[in-house]
Design a protein around this motif. Structure first.
Motif, mmCIF file in Angstrom:
data_model
loop_
_atom_site.group_PDB
_atom_site.id
_atom_site.type_symbol
_atom_site.label_atom_id
_atom_site.label_comp_id
_atom_site.label_asym_id
_atom_site.label_seq_id
_atom_site.Cartn_x
_atom_site.Cartn_y
_atom_site.Cartn_z
ATOM 1 N N GLY A 1 -31.291 28.467 5.058
ATOM 2 C CA GLY A 1 -32.314 29.432 4.672
ATOM 3 C C GLY A 1 -32.718 29.352 3.218
ATOM 4 O O GLY A 1 -33.062 30.373 2.615
ATOM 5 N N HIS B 1 -33.060 18.200 4.326
ATOM 6 C CA HIS B 1 -34.059 19.225 4.646
ATOM 7 C C HIS B 1 -33.625 20.077 5.828
ATOM 8 O O HIS B 1 -33.918 21.272 5.886
ATOM 9 C CB HIS B 1 -35.411 18.568 4.921
ATOM 10 C CG HIS B 1 -35.375 17.562 6.030
ATOM 11 N ND1 HIS B 1 -34.760 16.331 5.905
ATOM 12 C CD2 HIS B 1 -35.875 17.604 7.295
ATOM 13 C CE1 HIS B 1 -34.886 15.665 7.042
ATOM 14 N NE2 HIS B 1 -35.551 16.414 7.899
ATOM 15 N N VAL B 2 -32.922 19.450 6.790
ATOM 16 C CA VAL B 2 -32.416 20.201 7.939
ATOM 17 C C VAL B 2 -31.334 21.179 7.487
ATOM 18 O O VAL B 2 -31.310 22.343 7.891
ATOM 19 C CB VAL B 2 -31.861 19.239 9.013
ATOM 20 C CG1 VAL B 2 -31.162 20.023 10.126
ATOM 21 C CG2 VAL B 2 -32.982 18.394 9.596
ATOM 22 N N VAL C 1 -38.915 16.703 12.762
ATOM 23 C CA VAL C 1 -37.782 17.493 12.269
ATOM 24 C C VAL C 1 -36.714 16.611 11.619
ATOM 25 O O VAL C 1 -36.165 16.963 10.571
ATOM 26 C CB VAL C 1 -37.161 18.315 13.418
ATOM 27 C CG1 VAL C 1 -35.926 19.080 12.936
ATOM 28 C CG2 VAL C 1 -38.180 19.279 13.989
ATOM 29 N N GLU D 1 -34.872 26.907 0.061
ATOM 30 C CA GLU D 1 -35.928 25.916 -0.163
ATOM 31 C C GLU D 1 -35.346 24.586 -0.618
ATOM 32 O O GLU D 1 -35.773 23.519 -0.201
ATOM 33 C CB GLU D 1 -36.918 26.443 -1.208
ATOM 34 C CG GLU D 1 -37.773 27.610 -0.737
ATOM 35 C CD GLU D 1 -38.732 27.220 0.375
ATOM 36 O OE1 GLU D 1 -39.190 26.058 0.371
ATOM 37 O OE2 GLU D 1 -39.013 28.059 1.245
ATOM 38 N N LYS E 1 -32.881 24.091 5.700
ATOM 39 C CA LYS E 1 -33.507 25.029 6.638
ATOM 40 C C LYS E 1 -32.454 25.894 7.328
ATOM 41 O O LYS E 1 -32.628 27.099 7.523
ATOM 42 C CB LYS E 1 -34.323 24.250 7.667
ATOM 43 C CG LYS E 1 -35.203 25.132 8.541
ATOM 44 C CD LYS E 1 -36.111 24.289 9.422
ATOM 45 C CE LYS E 1 -37.021 25.168 10.262
ATOM 46 N NZ LYS E 1 -37.910 24.359 11.135
#
Length: 483
Positions: free
Chosen positions: A289, A282-283, A237, A291, A286
């Protein structure tokens, strides 16, 4: 604005305290761990109402009592702002990967040959990073209990090491609510309090570590301990790199340089947000919500992390509770508690009850050591009767603030003593919310792990030893009045 001339008798002064303790005990019995969610706060207001009735009976006016409450609330302004900033910092450090990196490298210390001291160190690192003994027990604590059982270490010993490490961090971390609450009650600032705690905490921790090293030689381990699955879950993660430790290092440097707490914490939160953009885009994507991260989604992701609850899911379900932060919103419960405690304490102060009770206590022990001993005994007594860690800081904190000043002692003496006795002993009482929680989470009875919770057991005696020998007992310094 303290009242020292009130004619309230000792029994009248004790009546609101008895009412609060009785109501809190019943409330904790009804609500259990959830009592701190709001019902305890309301009971403190009821305690203030009971104290006001005593005050009215003795000729005190409503406006006088309200003035004392207002004065008390004013003294907590800095503490409340710091609490909110601590919440923001915890969210920023989670999404930036700083807290996961601390846990990741802490777990890498695990070695079957030194399992017990490694457990102590790992839980210390995690608790320092999160500021929560409860989260530490519920995550790495559970994992370590299982690993210890697999390699032949008695569960009670492992649980004792988990509790000791968890409460070291709970006591020393600026992210901990108790570490913020104690100085707020005593009348000092967060970083002065943390620095002053090191004098008693580090010797206690060193003794605890040595004991677990010795116990490690007496336990024959079998098999192998592995945290590989947990480490892989973190790596899947977060981008884990030692560069993330630049932020806490800079904050520590600012603290050492005696930067104002609000400035240091704000800098830590902003740097954490910047590192989240660099190392964990990237966290953030995410969480938002989306891309691909853009300015708006990055702004929303970071602002949510700073202010409200943020949860980051991992393949290891046991880590999910640990990898959640509540931002500034998560500190509102403690802010609420402080405000209600100030109402109760302000009315008690206005009617002269706190002065009457503390004077009665100090008649039996009017020396400086007696003052420290009375504080320790009061903290332990509240943990035993009110069954709540926070009240073990709030009630003695308000009760003994004035006697410490009268003895010419700096408020950090009191805040340190509150933590050395109120914070750590809560986990040793089976019917206290902390004792019940850790016992239930770890699957080990409170009285079973109690003999091995060395850090918690030694801390009150260490603070008493320092008081008896007059080591690092800071005198009150007169400062010019602020504008």
């Amino acid at each position: 604005m303290t009242s020292k001339t009130g004619n309230v008798g000792i029994w009248a002064a004790l009546l609101p305290v008895a009412a609060v303790v009785g109501m809190l005990s019943f409330n904790v019995w009804v609500y259990g761990d959830n009592a701190i969610g709001g019902s305890n706060q309301f009971i403190l207001l009821l305690g203030g109402a009971a104290a006001a009735l005593v005050g009215f009976r003795h000729g005190m006016t409503y406006s006088c009592m309200l003035d004392h409450v207002s004065s008390n609330l004013k003294t907590t302004t800095g503490a409340i702002l710091i609490l909110l900033m601590v919440g923001a910092l915890s969210g920023a450090w989670l999404v930036s990967g700083i807290i996961p990196a601390m846990i990741y490298y802490g777990l890498k210390l695990l070695n079957p040959d030194i399992f017990l001291p490694a457990t102590l160190l790992i839980c210390s690192v995690v608790s320092l990073a999160t500021g929560s003994s409860w989260s530490t027990s519920a995550t790495v604590g559970i994992a370590l209990i299982g690993i210890g059982k697999a390699v032949g270490v008695p569960e009670a010993m492992t649980a004792g090491a988990v509790i000791s490490g968890a409460y070291f961090g709970d006591k020393m971390s600026p992210l901990s609510d108790t570490t913020n609450l104690a100085p707020a009650m005593a009348g000092t600032d967060l970083f002065t309090h943390v620095r002053y705690m090191t004098y008693t905490t580090f010797p206690t921790y060193a003794i605890t570590l040595l004991i677990f090293v010795f116990l490690g030689f007496t336990v024959e381990t079998t098999g192998a301990a592995s945290a590989g699955a947990t480490l892989s879950a973190i790596e899947s993660v977060f981008r884990v790199t030692p560069w993330l430790f630049v932020v806490p290092a800079l904050v520590i440097f600012m603290i050492v340089r005696r930067t104002q707490p609000l400035i240091a914490l704000l800098a830590g939160a902003l740097l954490g947000a910047a590192f989240a953009l660099v190392f964990q885009p990237h966290v953030l994507a995410k969480l938002a919500g989306v891309e691909r991260l853009d300015f708006i989604s990055a702004y929303k992701g970071l602002m949510n992390a700073l202010t409200v609850k943020t949860a980051i899911a991992t393949p290891d379900a046991s880590l999910n509770d640990l990898f959640s932060a509540k931002g500034m919103e998560g500190m509102l419960g403690t802010v609420w508690l402080i405000i209600c405690a100030m109402v109760f304490g302000g009315v008690m102060e206005a009617i002269g009850a706190l002065h009457r009770i503390s004077s009665a206590l100090l008649k039996a022990a009017d020396s400086i050591f007696g003052l420290f001993a009375s504080t320790v005994a009061s903290c332990v007594a509240v943990n035993l009767t009110a069954s709540d860690q926070y009240l073990a800081l709030v009630v003695p904190g308000k009760m003994f603030a004035e006697p410490f000043r009268d003895k010419g002692l700096a408020p950090e003496n009191l805040s340190r003593t509150l933590e050395d006795s109120g914070t750590v002993t809560s986990a040793l009482v089976p019917w206290n919310t902390c004792g019940a929680y850790h016992s239930g989470v770890l699957g080990v009875g409170t009285l079973s792990y109690l003999p091995y919770a060395f850090f918690n057991l030694i801390s009150p005696f260490m603070t008493l030893a320092f008081a008896a020998l007059r080591i690092k007992i800071r005198a009150l310094k007169k400062t010019p009045e602020a504008c």
